[in-house]
Design a protein around this motif. Sequence first.
Motif, mmCIF file in Angstrom:
data_model
loop_
_atom_site.group_PDB
_atom_site.id
_atom_site.type_symbol
_atom_site.label_atom_id
_atom_site.label_comp_id
_atom_site.label_asym_id
_atom_site.label_seq_id
_atom_site.Cartn_x
_atom_site.Cartn_y
_atom_site.Cartn_z
ATOM 1 N N VAL A 17 82.671 64.705 48.042
ATOM 2 C CA VAL A 17 82.617 64.199 49.419
ATOM 3 C C VAL A 17 81.215 63.690 49.735
ATOM 4 N N LEU A 18 80.199 64.470 49.383
ATOM 5 C CA LEU A 18 78.828 64.065 49.688
ATOM 6 C C LEU A 18 78.418 62.825 48.893
ATOM 7 N N ASP A 19 78.887 62.716 47.653
ATOM 8 C CA ASP A 19 78.572 61.523 46.864
ATOM 9 C C ASP A 19 79.195 60.282 47.487
ATOM 10 N N THR A 20 80.398 60.424 48.021
ATOM 11 C CA THR A 20 81.086 59.296 48.641
ATOM 12 C C THR A 20 80.502 58.952 50.009
ATOM 13 N N GLN A 21 80.177 59.974 50.789
ATOM 14 C CA GLN A 21 79.765 59.752 52.170
ATOM 15 C C GLN A 21 78.261 59.862 52.407
ATOM 16 N N GLY A 22 77.507 60.295 51.406
ATOM 17 C CA GLY A 22 76.086 60.591 51.581
ATOM 18 C C GLY A 22 75.279 59.507 52.250
#
Length: 120
Positions: free
Chosen positions: A42-47
């Motif tokens: 999630v963080l890689d996609t939304q970071g």
Amino acid sequence: MAETTLEDIRAAAGVSGSQVYHYFEDKQALVRAVIDYQTDAVLDTQGTHLDHLDTLPGLRAWRDLLVEHQRSLECRGGCPIGTLGAEVAEIDDAARMAVAGVRPLGGQDPRRAPGHARPR
């Protein structure tokens, strides 16, 4: 997930019990690893978007990303971190804390802070 056993996981993965226990000491360790994996995804996609929520265009860009992602899933499922956390929160305090440890919107991911040890 709460009723899934390590034997169920071992059978689904097609591996031996010793392989499962080589990487995870118990089911709770496996659940925490899944939470970490989902959080990283999630963080890689939304970071990039989360780092720009301090402007209206940044907020809109993040919203558009989330809407497009849900459309690609045909609006099935919810937040992968929240859904997982909801399933294990009542039975696993460490998993509940791992889900709660997700970085706040626009803040630093505490798992990526200097000196933070990753689970084995």
